[in-house]
Design a protein around this motif. Structure first.
Motif, PDB file in Angstrom:
ATOM      1  N   GLY A 181       2.745  -3.193   3.775  1.00 25.89           N
ATOM      2  CA  GLY A 181       2.587  -4.375   2.934  1.00 25.89           C
ATOM      3  C   GLY A 181       1.641  -5.397   3.513  1.00 25.89           C
ATOM      4  O   GLY A 181       1.244  -5.335   4.677  1.00 25.89           O
ATOM      5  N   LYS A 182       1.288  -6.356   2.660  1.00 25.82           N
ATOM      6  CA  LYS A 182       0.410  -7.445   3.086  1.00 25.82           C
ATOM      7  C   LYS A 182       1.091  -8.346   4.105  1.00 25.82           C
ATOM      8  O   LYS A 182       0.443  -9.076   4.816  1.00 25.82           O
ATOM      9  CB  LYS A 182       0.005  -8.299   1.884  1.00 25.82           C
ATOM     10  CG  LYS A 182      -0.922  -7.611   0.932  1.00 25.82           C
ATOM     11  CD  LYS A 182      -1.292  -8.533  -0.215  1.00 25.82           C
ATOM     12  CE  LYS A 182      -2.255  -7.857  -1.157  1.00 25.82           C
ATOM     13  NZ  LYS A 182      -2.652  -8.714  -2.275  1.00 25.82           N
TER      14      LYS A 182
ATOM     15  N   MET B 263       0.846  -1.171   0.000  1.00 26.32           N
ATOM     16  CA  MET B 263       0.000   0.000   0.000  1.00 26.32           C
ATOM     17  C   MET B 263       0.887   1.227   0.000  1.00 26.32           C
ATOM     18  O   MET B 263       1.696   1.414   0.889  1.00 26.32           O
ATOM     19  CB  MET B 263      -0.889  -0.018   1.240  1.00 26.32           C
ATOM     20  CG  MET B 263      -1.874   1.093   1.286  1.00 26.32           C
ATOM     21  SD  MET B 263      -3.001   0.905   2.666  1.00 26.32           S
ATOM     22  CE  MET B 263      -2.309   2.101   3.743  1.00 26.32           C
ATOM     23  N   LYS B 264       0.735   2.026  -0.997  1.00 24.58           N
ATOM     24  CA  LYS B 264       1.564   3.217  -1.119  1.00 24.58           C
ATOM     25  C   LYS B 264       0.841   4.419  -0.509  1.00 24.58           C
ATOM     26  O   LYS B 264      -0.316   4.331  -0.128  1.00 24.58           O
ATOM     27  CB  LYS B 264       1.879   3.444  -2.583  1.00 24.58           C
ATOM     28  CG  LYS B 264       2.588   2.243  -3.190  1.00 24.58           C
ATOM     29  CD  LYS B 264       3.375   2.637  -4.376  1.00 24.58           C
ATOM     30  CE  LYS B 264       3.970   1.439  -4.943  1.00 24.58           C
ATOM     31  NZ  LYS B 264       4.940   0.861  -5.093  1.00 24.58           N
TER      32      LYS B 264
ATOM     33  N   ASP C 295      -2.638   5.410  -1.456  1.00 27.21           N
ATOM     34  CA  ASP C 295      -3.688   4.525  -0.962  1.00 27.21           C
ATOM     35  C   ASP C 295      -4.064   4.821   0.491  1.00 27.21           C
ATOM     36  O   ASP C 295      -5.077   4.339   0.969  1.00 27.21           O
ATOM     37  CB  ASP C 295      -3.253   3.065  -1.090  1.00 27.21           C
ATOM     38  CG  ASP C 295      -3.035   2.666  -2.530  1.00 27.21           C
ATOM     39  OD1 ASP C 295      -3.755   3.203  -3.400  1.00 27.21           O
ATOM     40  OD2 ASP C 295      -2.143   1.834  -2.778  1.00 27.21           O
TER      41      ASP C 295
ATOM     42  N   SER D 196      -7.837  -1.588   1.383  1.00 22.46           N
ATOM     43  CA  SER D 196      -7.056  -0.907   0.351  1.00 22.46           C
ATOM     44  C   SER D 196      -6.041  -1.835  -0.306  1.00 22.46           C
ATOM     45  O   SER D 196      -5.646  -1.616  -1.446  1.00 22.46           O
ATOM     46  CB  SER D 196      -6.358   0.321   0.931  1.00 22.46           C
ATOM     47  OG  SER D 196      -5.371  -0.074   1.836  1.00 22.46           O
ATOM     48  N   LEU D 197      -5.622  -2.883   0.438  1.00 25.73           N
ATOM     49  CA  LEU D 197      -4.683  -3.857  -0.130  1.00 25.73           C
ATOM     50  C   LEU D 197      -5.399  -4.981  -0.881  1.00 25.73           C
ATOM     51  O   LEU D 197      -4.763  -5.847  -1.467  1.00 25.73           O
ATOM     52  CB  LEU D 197      -3.824  -4.472   0.981  1.00 25.73           C
ATOM     53  CG  LEU D 197      -2.797  -3.547   1.626  1.00 25.73           C
ATOM     54  CD1 LEU D 197      -2.178  -4.212   2.841  1.00 25.73           C
ATOM     55  CD2 LEU D 197      -1.726  -3.153   0.626  1.00 25.73           C
TER      56      LEU D 197
ATOM     57  N   VAL E 223      -6.963  -0.795   5.983  1.00 29.49           N
ATOM     58  CA  VAL E 223      -5.700  -1.114   5.296  1.00 29.49           C
ATOM     59  C   VAL E 223      -5.895  -2.379   4.464  1.00 29.49           C
ATOM     60  O   VAL E 223      -5.483  -2.443   3.303  1.00 29.49           O
ATOM     61  CB  VAL E 223      -4.541  -1.273   6.308  1.00 29.49           C
ATOM     62  CG1 VAL E 223      -3.326  -1.895   5.656  1.00 29.49           C
ATOM     63  CG2 VAL E 223      -4.198   0.064   6.931  1.00 29.49           C
ATOM     64  N   LYS E 224      -6.532  -3.385   5.057  1.00 31.54           N
ATOM     65  CA  LYS E 224      -6.782  -4.628   4.314  1.00 31.54           C
ATOM     66  C   LYS E 224      -7.653  -4.358   3.092  1.00 31.54           C
ATOM     67  O   LYS E 224      -7.428  -4.921   2.024  1.00 31.54           O
ATOM     68  CB  LYS E 224      -7.486  -5.650   5.216  1.00 31.54           C
ATOM     69  CG  LYS E 224      -6.608  -6.255   6.269  1.00 31.54           C
ATOM     70  CD  LYS E 224      -7.414  -7.212   7.123  1.00 31.54           C
ATOM     71  CE  LYS E 224      -6.593  -7.775   8.248  1.00 31.54           C
ATOM     72  NZ  LYS E 224      -7.392  -8.620   9.141  1.00 31.54           N
TER      73      LYS E 224
ATOM     74  N   GLU F  52       5.046   3.091   3.248  1.00 32.44           N
ATOM     75  CA  GLU F  52       4.407   1.940   2.611  1.00 32.44           C
ATOM     76  C   GLU F  52       4.065   0.870   3.649  1.00 32.44           C
ATOM     77  O   GLU F  52       4.832   0.618   4.582  1.00 32.44           O
ATOM     78  CB  GLU F  52       5.332   1.357   1.550  1.00 32.44           C
ATOM     79  CG  GLU F  52       4.657   0.298   0.714  1.00 32.44           C
ATOM     80  CD  GLU F  52       5.483  -0.056  -0.511  1.00 32.44           C
ATOM     81  OE1 GLU F  52       6.292   0.768  -0.951  1.00 32.44           O
ATOM     82  OE2 GLU F  52       5.304  -1.166  -0.999  1.00 32.44           O
TER      83      GLU F  52
END
Length: 171
Positions: free
Chosen positions: A58-59, A1-2, A5, A93-94, A90-91, A56
């Motif tokens: 990440g997952k 996620m940048k 996002d 958006s990812l 966050v999830k 950033e």
């Protein structure tokens, strides 16, 4: 996620970037986190800091992967930041749907409520693949906490036990 996002997270949670600046870094949220109890290093405060700084995410972040949305962190936070809602955003958006969320939704569809043993059984294949089955006793402890307990039967009141009639109902 940048960083671009991150606006999705702020939109879904209703928070602004500046709202996370109130986090004082006390790490009370980390101390009560159920994922931390399983020896997986998680620090919700770190996630808030990364969102605040626009870094950033990440997952692979353990909080993003394993947060159960138990709200223990939100209850302990001095600023009452709703961290599980932030993690869910966050999830979202990812493009991730958590294993527990899938199981919760399926349980709700079947029984109209969350049935914890069903959630654990649904999670078992992924837990085996990920090597997290060693944490199963601790999770079962949490699940067992929510299971209904037997209620002790009260002794029926009996006048033949020699109680004074004025004492009935006080024993």
């Amino acid at each position: 996620m940048k960083e671009k996002d991150h606006e999705i997270v702020f939109k879904h949670t209703g928070y602004r970037r500046e709202d996370f600046s109130v986090c004082v870094g006390c790490k009370i949220c980390a101390s009560v986190c159920t994922v931390n109890d399983l020896d997986i290093a998680v620090n919700p405060q770190e996630l808030l800091l990364r969102l605040f700084l626009g870094q950033e995410i990440g997952k692979e972040d353990p909080l993003v992967r394993y947060c159960t949305s138990c709200y223990r962190c939100a209850g302990a936070c001095p600023w009452k930041i709703r961290i599980p809602e932030v993690v869910r955003a966050v999830k979202e958006s990812l493009g991730m749907e958590a294993l527990f969320e899938k199981a919760f939704k399926k349980s709700l569809n079947i029984w109209g409520r969350v049935y914890e043993p069903f959630v654990v059984v649904m999670a078992a294949p992924d837990l085996l693949k990920g090597g997290y089955i060693k944490h199963m006793p601790k999770w079962m402890e949490y699940a067992g906490f929510h299971l209904p307990h037997k209620v002790k039967r009260l002794k029926p009141l009996n006048a033949s036990e020699g109680l004074d009639p004025s004492e009935k109902g006080r024993s």
